[in-house]
Write a protein that holds these residues in place. Structure first.
Motif, PDB file in Angstrom:
ATOM      1  N   ASP A 135      57.993  48.783  79.844  1.00 47.04           N
ATOM      2  CA  ASP A 135      58.880  47.950  79.022  1.00 47.04           C
ATOM      3  C   ASP A 135      60.329  48.418  79.101  1.00 47.04           C
ATOM      4  O   ASP A 135      61.261  47.609  79.034  1.00 47.04           O
ATOM      5  N   MET A 136      60.533  49.726  79.218  1.00 43.36           N
ATOM      6  CA  MET A 136      61.893  50.243  79.246  1.00 43.36           C
ATOM      7  C   MET A 136      62.638  49.822  80.516  1.00 43.36           C
ATOM      8  O   MET A 136      63.847  49.603  80.488  1.00 43.36           O
ATOM      9  N   ILE A 137      61.907  49.693  81.616  1.00 41.84           N
ATOM     10  CA  ILE A 137      62.534  49.239  82.851  1.00 41.84           C
ATOM     11  C   ILE A 137      63.051  47.812  82.667  1.00 41.84           C
ATOM     12  O   ILE A 137      64.169  47.473  83.069  1.00 41.84           O
ATOM     13  N   HIS A 138      62.247  46.978  82.033  1.00 44.79           N
ATOM     14  CA  HIS A 138      62.648  45.591  81.792  1.00 44.79           C
ATOM     15  C   HIS A 138      63.802  45.514  80.797  1.00 44.79           C
ATOM     16  O   HIS A 138      64.693  44.669  80.936  1.00 44.79           O
ATOM     17  N   PHE A 139      63.782  46.389  79.788  1.00 42.04           N
ATOM     18  CA  PHE A 139      64.820  46.346  78.762  1.00 42.04           C
ATOM     19  C   PHE A 139      66.183  46.740  79.333  1.00 42.04           C
ATOM     20  O   PHE A 139      67.214  46.139  78.982  1.00 42.04           O
ATOM     21  N   TYR A 140      66.190  47.738  80.192  1.00 46.63           N
ATOM     22  CA  TYR A 140      67.460  48.286  80.684  1.00 46.63           C
ATOM     23  C   TYR A 140      67.966  47.640  81.975  1.00 46.63           C
ATOM     24  O   TYR A 140      69.009  48.046  82.501  1.00 46.63           O
ATOM     25  N   THR A 141      67.255  46.647  82.486  1.00 48.09           N
ATOM     26  CA  THR A 141      67.705  45.966  83.699  1.00 48.09           C
ATOM     27  C   THR A 141      67.486  44.462  83.560  1.00 48.09           C
ATOM     28  O   THR A 141      66.744  44.004  82.704  1.00 48.09           O
ATOM     29  N   ASP A 142      68.132  43.714  84.434  1.00 46.19           N
ATOM     30  CA  ASP A 142      67.851  42.289  84.563  1.00 46.19           C
ATOM     31  C   ASP A 142      67.643  41.995  86.040  1.00 46.19           C
ATOM     32  O   ASP A 142      68.171  42.701  86.898  1.00 46.19           O
ATOM     33  N   LYS A 143      66.877  40.943  86.318  1.00 38.45           N
ATOM     34  CA  LYS A 143      66.582  40.606  87.704  1.00 38.45           C
ATOM     35  C   LYS A 143      67.585  39.590  88.238  1.00 38.45           C
ATOM     36  O   LYS A 143      67.862  38.572  87.594  1.00 38.45           O
TER      37      LYS A 143
ATOM     38  N   PRO B 107      65.751  58.051  64.312  1.00 32.45           N
ATOM     39  CA  PRO B 107      65.443  58.459  62.943  1.00 32.45           C
ATOM     40  C   PRO B 107      65.328  59.967  62.779  1.00 32.45           C
ATOM     41  O   PRO B 107      65.345  60.725  63.750  1.00 32.45           O
ATOM     42  N   PHE B 108      65.161  60.385  61.528  1.00 34.56           N
ATOM     43  CA  PHE B 108      65.075  61.812  61.232  1.00 34.56           C
ATOM     44  C   PHE B 108      63.730  62.420  61.580  1.00 34.56           C
ATOM     45  O   PHE B 108      63.625  63.627  61.774  1.00 34.56           O
ATOM     46  N   ASN B 109      62.662  61.616  61.655  1.00 33.43           N
ATOM     47  CA  ASN B 109      61.322  62.219  61.656  1.00 33.43           C
ATOM     48  C   ASN B 109      60.903  62.816  62.995  1.00 33.43           C
ATOM     49  O   ASN B 109      60.061  63.717  63.026  1.00 33.43           O
ATOM     50  N   PHE B 110      61.482  62.339  64.108  1.00 34.64           N
ATOM     51  CA  PHE B 110      61.210  62.943  65.422  1.00 34.64           C
ATOM     52  C   PHE B 110      62.532  63.101  66.171  1.00 34.64           C
ATOM     53  O   PHE B 110      62.789  62.402  67.160  1.00 34.64           O
ATOM     54  N   PRO B 111      63.378  64.030  65.734  1.00 35.18           N
ATOM     55  CA  PRO B 111      64.715  64.151  66.320  1.00 35.18           C
ATOM     56  C   PRO B 111      64.727  64.655  67.752  1.00 35.18           C
ATOM     57  O   PRO B 111      65.743  64.539  68.444  1.00 35.18           O
ATOM     58  N   GLY B 112      63.609  65.243  68.213  1.00 33.44           N
ATOM     59  CA  GLY B 112      63.543  65.712  69.591  1.00 33.44           C
ATOM     60  C   GLY B 112      62.899  64.717  70.526  1.00 33.44           C
ATOM     61  O   GLY B 112      63.301  64.593  71.690  1.00 33.44           O
ATOM     62  N   MET B 113      61.918  63.968  70.039  1.00 35.28           N
ATOM     63  CA  MET B 113      61.161  63.063  70.911  1.00 35.28           C
ATOM     64  C   MET B 113      61.794  61.689  71.049  1.00 35.28           C
ATOM     65  O   MET B 113      61.954  61.169  72.162  1.00 35.28           O
ATOM     66  N   ILE B 114      62.149  61.060  69.937  1.00 37.64           N
ATOM     67  CA  ILE B 114      62.515  59.645  69.994  1.00 37.64           C
ATOM     68  C   ILE B 114      63.790  59.392  70.799  1.00 37.64           C
ATOM     69  O   ILE B 114      63.852  58.393  71.532  1.00 37.64           O
ATOM     70  N   PRO B 115      64.805  60.260  70.767  1.00 37.26           N
ATOM     71  CA  PRO B 115      65.921  60.016  71.697  1.00 37.26           C
ATOM     72  C   PRO B 115      65.472  59.960  73.157  1.00 37.26           C
ATOM     73  O   PRO B 115      66.054  59.223  73.957  1.00 37.26           O
ATOM     74  N   LEU B 116      64.401  60.696  73.481  1.00 35.99           N
ATOM     75  CA  LEU B 116      63.909  60.712  74.859  1.00 35.99           C
ATOM     76  C   LEU B 116      62.983  59.544  75.166  1.00 35.99           C
ATOM     77  O   LEU B 116      62.539  59.395  76.312  1.00 35.99           O
ATOM     78  N   TRP B 117      62.681  58.707  74.184  1.00 30.08           N
ATOM     79  CA  TRP B 117      62.061  57.411  74.465  1.00 30.08           C
ATOM     80  C   TRP B 117      63.023  56.503  75.230  1.00 30.08           C
ATOM     81  O   TRP B 117      62.587  55.586  75.928  1.00 30.08           O
ATOM     82  N   PHE B 118      64.310  56.742  75.064  1.00 32.35           N
ATOM     83  CA  PHE B 118      65.326  55.807  75.556  1.00 32.35           C
ATOM     84  C   PHE B 118      66.245  56.412  76.615  1.00 32.35           C
ATOM     85  O   PHE B 118      66.419  55.839  77.694  1.00 32.35           O
ATOM     86  N   LEU B 119      66.833  57.539  76.318  1.00 34.15           N
ATOM     87  CA  LEU B 119      67.874  58.130  77.152  1.00 34.15           C
ATOM     88  C   LEU B 119      67.490  58.250  78.627  1.00 34.15           C
ATOM     89  O   LEU B 119      68.261  57.810  79.491  1.00 34.15           O
ATOM     90  N   PRO B 120      66.341  58.828  78.988  1.00 33.42           N
ATOM     91  CA  PRO B 120      66.053  59.018  80.423  1.00 33.42           C
ATOM     92  C   PRO B 120      65.958  57.710  81.187  1.00 33.42           C
ATOM     93  O   PRO B 120      66.431  57.609  82.328  1.00 33.42           O
ATOM     94  N   TYR B 121      65.333  56.693  80.565  1.00 37.08           N
ATOM     95  CA  TYR B 121      65.163  55.408  81.244  1.00 37.08           C
ATOM     96  C   TYR B 121      66.496  54.689  81.408  1.00 37.08           C
ATOM     97  O   TYR B 121      66.747  54.061  82.444  1.00 37.08           O
ATOM     98  N   ALA B 122      67.339  54.773  80.380  1.00 37.75           N
ATOM     99  CA  ALA B 122      68.626  54.090  80.448  1.00 37.75           C
ATOM    100  C   ALA B 122      69.454  54.595  81.620  1.00 37.75           C
ATOM    101  O   ALA B 122      70.008  53.796  82.393  1.00 37.75           O
ATOM    102  N   VAL B 123      69.556  55.910  81.769  1.00 33.14           N
ATOM    103  CA  VAL B 123      70.428  56.451  82.813  1.00 33.14           C
ATOM    104  C   VAL B 123      69.767  56.403  84.185  1.00 33.14           C
ATOM    105  O   VAL B 123      70.452  56.220  85.190  1.00 33.14           O
ATOM    106  N   ALA B 124      68.451  56.546  84.244  1.00 30.03           N
ATOM    107  CA  ALA B 124      67.778  56.474  85.543  1.00 30.03           C
ATOM    108  C   ALA B 124      67.908  55.086  86.153  1.00 30.03           C
ATOM    109  O   ALA B 124      68.011  54.937  87.379  1.00 30.03           O
TER     110      ALA B 124
END
Length: 492
Positions: free
Chosen positions: A474-482, A156-173
């Motif tokens: 939660d992000m670890i569970h979202f971006y992976t499956d066992k 969204p527009f309201n936190f353009p610096g923070m909210i992408p980093l809620w997701f991006l680092p966990y996805a690629v790590a």
């Protein structure tokens, strides 16, 4: 990694694909400084055909990236974190011009984003699953977490610096590749983040940026090679994206809107509570889903508390976010400013008492800006629109209540369940609030309930659609499956 070129002033916002910068093909929008009305840039939109190309690139990159050792995958994240630290003030200034919030708020937002990168660097530990020797006679069993492919985030527009980093680092790590589609209203902050991503040394195609609107979003949601979607925005859009992404067989987490409540008991430190209440409702010009903008105050202290709130609200300085003295910056657009003004008029027509009117604010030299001062209503009843709907502006409503039980009941009646705060000195009251309040983020003597990056960002009812939240484990569970690996080695 592509070149380390940076965007020139007034140059159109660009996509970052396969380690290089590209300008999307379709006409988009003008980007306007919310505080000055000045033209900053334009944002072209990404076509469906271009989305297909980006996802194919990310899918190809995933095949190699997912097989790399986890220790190797986090090295670019360490470099990215260091670059964020070094360029934090530079990015914050871009964020202020892009969005309108204050420089202090922009710095704080980026700090919260950096915290998520730090947590994601711990993936070698947090991604571990489990092992049980002799689960059955002569059989060992192991749970192994595996990445799933290409993930996308629509932010969204309201936190353009923070909210992408809620997701991006966990996805690629965790070994996935990633596509970010930032808000078309303030995409320049994402441009700055991706200049650092380019410099950090991620392999080409692992992290990609595309600009666009509704058609671009739909192309991501409907794409067969996108494994999951993360979204943050309004509740109607969150619900729609949740349904559509799930119907297309994707993992999805969709953070929606909010109508958060503060409860003030007669035992509370009223001056402290009033200060934190105004800050919560008016910081970032009220444009945040953690804004507590309905305050339920025990009748015995209602008048005193209301006077304190109005006094503190009067002391807030509205202005350009680049000015250090500014407490409340500009709203994102002229259209959104008018929407908030309409809510204020609705509150007046519904019979709420206007204790402080912020509509007549002027900022010298910034006549083209989208400004509103803090507006405070008293005697706001539960059935009023301003008590039920998310305003997303610096508007605060106060209501007298008989006791804590009545306040919790009213809080729980809301269709939203993002956050709530209690101000009290009673441990008994705090315990009741902790167990009975129906919201995903709860705070006691805390004005804004923002979890640290190692805890997930809660949300319930119409504030969240899905079962795995942003941030934390939660992000670890979202971006992976066992995968369960069962092993037996019988004697020859």
């Amino acid at each position: 990694m592509g070149s380390t070129e940076t965007q020139s002033e007034h140059e159109p916002a660009r996509n970052y694909v396969n380690g290089g910068w590209r300008t999307p093909a379709e006409e988009g929008l003008d980007i306007i400084n919310p505080a000055t009305g000045a033209h900053l840039s334009t944002v072209p939109f990404t076509s469906r055909e271009e989305v297909d190309e980006v996802v194919a690139t990310a899918r190809d990159a995933f095949e190699d990236w997912s097989r790399r050792p986890v220790e190797e995958r986090i090295q670019p994240l360490f470099r990215f974190k260091q670059l964020l630290e070094e360029r934090q003030d530079e990015i914050a200034r871009t964020l202020v011009q892009d969005h309108g919030k204050t420089l202090k708020e922009a710095r704080g937002e980026l700090r919260r984003g950096i915290e998520n990168v730090e947590v994601a660097c711990g993936i070698p530990t947090t991604m571990q699953a489990g092992h049980l020797p002799n689960a059955a006679p002569a059989i060992d069993e192991t749970a192994v977490r595996k990445p799933l492919g290409v993930f996308a985030a629509i932010t969204p527009f309201n936190f353009p610096g923070m909210i992408p980093l809620w997701f991006l680092p966990y996805a690629v790590a965790t070994g996935n590749s990633f596509v970010l589609k930032p808000s078309e209203q303030d995409p320049l902050t994402a441009q700055r983040l991706f200049e650092l991503i380019d410099e950090a040394g991620f392999p080409d195609g692992v992290i990609n940026l595309i600009n666009g609107g509704v058609d671009t979003v739909n192309a991501l949601i409907e794409h067969d090679d996108v494994a999951g979607i993360s979204f943050v925005g309004s509740t109607p859009v969150a619900e729609l994206i949740y349904e559509k992404a799930a119907a297309n067989g994707k993992r999805v987490q969709a953070q929606g809107g909010a109508k958060n409540h503060i409860i003030v008991t007669e035992s509370a430190d009223l001056e402290f509570a009033a200060e934190k209440t105004v800050s919560s409702a008016c910081a970032c010009a009220g444009e945040r889903c953690l804004a507590n903008d309905v305050v339920l105050v025990e009748e015995s202290v209602y008048g005193e508390f209301a006077d304190l709130v109005v006094t503190i609200a009067e002391d807030q300085t509205v202005g350009n976010g680049l000015d250090e003295d500014t407490d409340i910056g500009a709203l994102i657009s002229r259209e959104h400013e008018q929407r908030v003004r309409n809510y204020i008029q609705t509150g007046i027509e519904e019979g709420a008492t206007l204790l402080r009117d912020g509509r007549d604010v002027t900022v010298a030299g910034h006549e083209g800006g989208n400004f509103l001062g803090p507006t405070v209503f008293g005697d706001v009843t539960e059935d009023m629109v301003i008590s039920r709907e998310e305003i997303f502006g610096p508007v605060l409503g106060l209501s007298p209540v008989a006791d804590l039980d009545s306040a919790i009941e009213r809080l729980n009646n809301s269709k939203f369940g993002n956050a709530a705060s209690l101000f009290t000195t009673s441990g008994v009251d705090a315990n009741a609030f902790k167990h009975e309040a129906e919201a995903g983020n709860l705070g006691v003597n805390v004005g804004t309930v923002g979890p640290m990056a190692f805890f997930h960002f809660g949300g319930r009812k119409a504030s969240f659609f899905g079962d795995l939240h942003a941030q934390g484990e939660d992000m670890i569970h979202f971006y992976t499956d066992k995968t369960i690996y069962i092993e037996r080695w019988p004697d020859a």
